[in-house]
Design a protein around this motif. Sequence first.
Motif, PDB file in Angstrom:
ATOM      1  N   TYR A  90     -48.191  12.024 -20.153  1.00 28.71           N
ATOM      2  CA  TYR A  90     -47.316  11.647 -18.962  1.00 28.71           C
ATOM      3  C   TYR A  90     -47.845  12.087 -17.889  1.00 28.71           C
ATOM      4  CZ  TYR A  90     -44.197  10.588 -22.643  1.00 28.71           C
ATOM      5  OH  TYR A  90     -43.319   9.768 -24.197  1.00 28.71           O
ATOM      6  N   LEU A  91     -47.543  11.582 -16.725  1.00 31.56           N
ATOM      7  CA  LEU A  91     -47.985  12.167 -15.352  1.00 31.56           C
ATOM      8  C   LEU A  91     -46.747  12.008 -14.403  1.00 31.56           C
ATOM      9  CD1 LEU A  91     -50.035  13.569 -13.607  1.00 31.56           C
ATOM     10  CD2 LEU A  91     -50.668  11.346 -12.724  1.00 31.56           C
ATOM     11  N   GLN A 107     -41.843   4.143  -2.011  1.00 29.07           N
ATOM     12  CA  GLN A 107     -41.794   4.732  -0.846  1.00 29.07           C
ATOM     13  C   GLN A 107     -42.288   6.146  -0.496  1.00 29.07           C
ATOM     14  OE1 GLN A 107     -37.918   3.985   1.137  1.00 29.07           O
ATOM     15  NE2 GLN A 107     -38.319   1.955   1.390  1.00 29.07           N
ATOM     16  N   PRO A 108     -42.649   6.443   0.357  1.00 28.21           N
ATOM     17  CA  PRO A 108     -43.327   8.030   0.453  1.00 28.21           C
ATOM     18  C   PRO A 108     -42.207   8.697   0.284  1.00 28.21           C
ATOM     19  CG  PRO A 108     -44.484   6.601   2.396  1.00 28.21           C
ATOM     20  CD  PRO A 108     -43.368   5.766   1.684  1.00 28.21           C
ATOM     21  N   GLY A 109     -42.541   9.862  -0.177  1.00 31.55           N
ATOM     22  CA  GLY A 109     -41.474  10.749  -0.841  1.00 31.55           C
ATOM     23  C   GLY A 109     -40.841  10.463  -2.238  1.00 31.55           C
ATOM     24  N   GLY A 110     -41.202   9.389  -2.482  1.00 31.98           N
ATOM     25  CA  GLY A 110     -40.626   8.816  -3.960  1.00 31.98           C
ATOM     26  C   GLY A 110     -41.266   9.509  -5.185  1.00 31.98           C
ATOM     27  N   SER A 111     -41.017   9.117  -6.290  1.00 29.68           N
ATOM     28  CA  SER A 111     -41.403   9.693  -7.610  1.00 29.68           C
ATOM     29  C   SER A 111     -41.713   8.342  -8.466  1.00 29.68           C
ATOM     30  CB  SER A 111     -40.386  10.552  -8.133  1.00 29.68           C
ATOM     31  OG  SER A 111     -40.051  11.560  -7.452  1.00 29.68           O
ATOM     32  N   LEU A 112     -42.637   8.658  -9.420  1.00 27.71           N
ATOM     33  CA  LEU A 112     -42.793   7.648 -10.750  1.00 27.71           C
ATOM     34  C   LEU A 112     -43.419   8.617 -11.696  1.00 27.71           C
ATOM     35  CD1 LEU A 112     -44.970   4.960  -8.826  1.00 27.71           C
ATOM     36  CD2 LEU A 112     -42.988   4.597 -10.102  1.00 27.71           C
ATOM     37  N   ARG A 113     -43.043   8.133 -12.905  1.00 27.85           N
ATOM     38  CA  ARG A 113     -43.730   8.544 -14.084  1.00 27.85           C
ATOM     39  C   ARG A 113     -44.416   7.706 -14.770  1.00 27.85           C
ATOM     40  NH1 ARG A 113     -41.127  11.124 -19.409  1.00 27.85           N
ATOM     41  NH2 ARG A 113     -40.702   9.228 -20.320  1.00 27.85           N
ATOM     42  N   LEU A 114     -45.780   7.991 -15.146  1.00 26.09           N
ATOM     43  CA  LEU A 114     -46.640   7.269 -15.748  1.00 26.09           C
ATOM     44  C   LEU A 114     -46.842   7.804 -17.155  1.00 26.09           C
ATOM     45  CD1 LEU A 114     -49.632   7.228 -13.159  1.00 26.09           C
ATOM     46  CD2 LEU A 114     -47.630   5.561 -13.176  1.00 26.09           C
ATOM     47  N   SER A 115     -47.092   6.826 -17.940  1.00 22.13           N
ATOM     48  CA  SER A 115     -47.335   7.156 -19.519  1.00 22.13           C
ATOM     49  C   SER A 115     -48.516   6.536 -20.060  1.00 22.13           C
ATOM     50  CB  SER A 115     -46.203   6.296 -20.244  1.00 22.13           C
ATOM     51  OG  SER A 115     -44.789   6.841 -19.781  1.00 22.13           O
ATOM     52  N   CYS A 116     -49.287   7.280 -20.814  1.00 22.61           N
ATOM     53  CA  CYS A 116     -50.426   6.732 -21.401  1.00 22.61           C
ATOM     54  C   CYS A 116     -50.302   6.998 -23.015  1.00 22.61           C
ATOM     55  CB  CYS A 116     -51.331   7.420 -20.919  1.00 22.61           C
ATOM     56  SG  CYS A 116     -53.198   6.964 -21.868  1.00 22.61           S
ATOM     57  N   GLN A 126     -62.334   4.014 -32.969  1.00 22.29           N
ATOM     58  CA  GLN A 126     -62.478   4.319 -31.548  1.00 22.29           C
ATOM     59  C   GLN A 126     -61.111   4.385 -30.841  1.00 22.29           C
ATOM     60  OE1 GLN A 126     -64.634   1.158 -29.784  1.00 22.29           O
ATOM     61  NE2 GLN A 126     -64.207   1.554 -27.582  1.00 22.29           N
ATOM     62  N   VAL A 127     -60.770   5.399 -29.966  1.00 26.07           N
ATOM     63  CA  VAL A 127     -59.515   5.532 -29.247  1.00 26.07           C
ATOM     64  C   VAL A 127     -59.364   4.700 -28.339  1.00 26.07           C
ATOM     65  CG1 VAL A 127     -58.411   7.200 -27.665  1.00 26.07           C
ATOM     66  CG2 VAL A 127     -59.609   8.126 -29.592  1.00 26.07           C
ATOM     67  N   GLN A 128     -57.924   4.047 -28.305  1.00 27.81           N
ATOM     68  CA  GLN A 128     -57.703   3.033 -27.335  1.00 27.81           C
ATOM     69  C   GLN A 128     -56.545   3.467 -26.320  1.00 27.81           C
ATOM     70  OE1 GLN A 128     -56.762  -0.497 -29.647  1.00 27.81           O
ATOM     71  NE2 GLN A 128     -58.634  -1.507 -28.848  1.00 27.81           N
ATOM     72  N   LEU A 129     -56.507   3.313 -25.019  1.00 26.00           N
ATOM     73  CA  LEU A 129     -55.607   3.955 -24.173  1.00 26.00           C
ATOM     74  C   LEU A 129     -54.653   2.882 -23.448  1.00 26.00           C
ATOM     75  CD1 LEU A 129     -58.641   5.992 -23.288  1.00 26.00           C
ATOM     76  CD2 LEU A 129     -56.661   7.418 -23.758  1.00 26.00           C
ATOM     77  N   VAL A 130     -53.342   2.952 -23.518  1.00 27.96           N
ATOM     78  CA  VAL A 130     -52.723   1.950 -22.709  1.00 27.96           C
ATOM     79  C   VAL A 130     -51.774   2.522 -21.633  1.00 27.96           C
ATOM     80  CG1 VAL A 130     -50.791   0.238 -22.870  1.00 27.96           C
ATOM     81  CG2 VAL A 130     -52.659   0.464 -24.479  1.00 27.96           C
ATOM     82  N   GLU A 131     -52.090   2.481 -20.318  1.00 27.20           N
ATOM     83  CA  GLU A 131     -51.517   3.040 -19.282  1.00 27.20           C
ATOM     84  C   GLU A 131     -50.282   2.130 -19.008  1.00 27.20           C
ATOM     85  OE1 GLU A 131     -55.842   4.051 -18.673  1.00 27.20           O
ATOM     86  OE2 GLU A 131     -54.538   2.488 -18.974  1.00 27.20           O
ATOM     87  N   SER A 132     -49.103   2.713 -18.420  1.00 23.15           N
ATOM     88  CA  SER A 132     -48.047   2.181 -17.954  1.00 23.15           C
ATOM     89  C   SER A 132     -47.105   2.867 -16.902  1.00 23.15           C
ATOM     90  CB  SER A 132     -46.966   1.472 -19.184  1.00 23.15           C
ATOM     91  OG  SER A 132     -46.610   2.575 -19.533  1.00 23.15           O
ATOM     92  N   GLY A 133     -46.396   2.332 -16.252  1.00 22.27           N
ATOM     93  CA  GLY A 133     -45.309   2.927 -15.240  1.00 22.27           C
ATOM     94  C   GLY A 133     -45.686   2.952 -13.738  1.00 22.27           C
ATOM     95  N   GLY A 134     -46.772   2.396 -13.456  1.00 27.52           N
ATOM     96  CA  GLY A 134     -47.027   2.430 -11.961  1.00 27.52           C
ATOM     97  C   GLY A 134     -45.946   1.247 -11.302  1.00 27.52           C
ATOM     98  N   GLY A 135     -46.245   1.317 -10.071  1.00 23.99           N
ATOM     99  CA  GLY A 135     -45.302   0.475  -9.132  1.00 23.99           C
ATOM    100  C   GLY A 135     -45.616   0.518  -7.709  1.00 23.99           C
ATOM    101  N   LEU A 136     -44.719   0.130  -7.049  1.00 17.72           N
ATOM    102  CA  LEU A 136     -44.358   0.206  -5.467  1.00 17.72           C
ATOM    103  C   LEU A 136     -43.636   1.390  -5.083  1.00 17.72           C
ATOM    104  CD1 LEU A 136     -45.308  -0.341  -2.496  1.00 17.72           C
ATOM    105  CD2 LEU A 136     -43.605  -2.312  -2.692  1.00 17.72           C
ATOM    106  N   GLN A 152     -51.491   0.479 -11.424  1.00 18.55           N
ATOM    107  CA  GLN A 152     -51.682   0.666 -10.151  1.00 18.55           C
ATOM    108  C   GLN A 152     -50.288   1.261  -9.613  1.00 18.55           C
ATOM    109  OE1 GLN A 152     -53.812  -0.672  -7.587  1.00 18.55           O
ATOM    110  NE2 GLN A 152     -52.660   0.351  -6.395  1.00 18.55           N
ATOM    111  N   VAL A 153     -50.445   2.277  -8.725  1.00 20.79           N
ATOM    112  CA  VAL A 153     -49.490   2.896  -8.028  1.00 20.79           C
ATOM    113  C   VAL A 153     -49.826   2.755  -6.557  1.00 20.79           C
ATOM    114  CG1 VAL A 153     -48.709   5.260  -7.404  1.00 20.79           C
ATOM    115  CG2 VAL A 153     -49.017   4.775  -9.739  1.00 20.79           C
ATOM    116  N   THR A 154     -48.817   2.191  -5.802  1.00 19.60           N
ATOM    117  CA  THR A 154     -48.879   2.003  -4.337  1.00 19.60           C
ATOM    118  C   THR A 154     -47.624   2.599  -3.665  1.00 19.60           C
ATOM    119  OG1 THR A 154     -49.642  -0.218  -4.814  1.00 19.60           O
ATOM    120  CG2 THR A 154     -48.800   0.188  -2.513  1.00 19.60           C
TER     121      THR A 154
END
Length: 123
Positions: free
Chosen positions: A79-80, A13-22, A1-11, A118-120
């Motif tokens: 990635y995202l 500001q508008p206009g900012g950047s984040l990179r998510l990983s799975c 069974q495939v398992q998925l683990v996401e990370s990289g979220g956070g708080l 979580q991305v805020t």
Amino acid sequence: QVQLVESGGGLVQPGGSLRLSCVVSGSIFSIYTMGWYRQAPGKQRELVAAITSGSSTNYADSVKGRFTISRDNAKNTVYLQMNSLKPEDTAVYYCNCLIGKLNIATMSAFGSWGQGTQVTVSS
């Protein structure tokens, strides 16, 4: 069974950047089409980006030009990259394996859901 683990979220500001990983368990990650979903409070989960085994991509109109999905098959990771973030991007983000032709509107997830990240976006 495939398992998925996401990370990289956070708080951010508008206009900012984040990179998510799975990170995806399993030795056949390279053949999967993968996608990123998000679910905002009180809303249905929606698919926002997809990438095939050959790295063709498709995006929801709401994120086109701002988000980039990519994959590293050697690391079993998708990635995202999220740029120019807006408050309406606030959500829990999940990755999953997808089935169907490369089309955000019609593809479906078939793996088990991870815990998400979580991305805020707020000032």
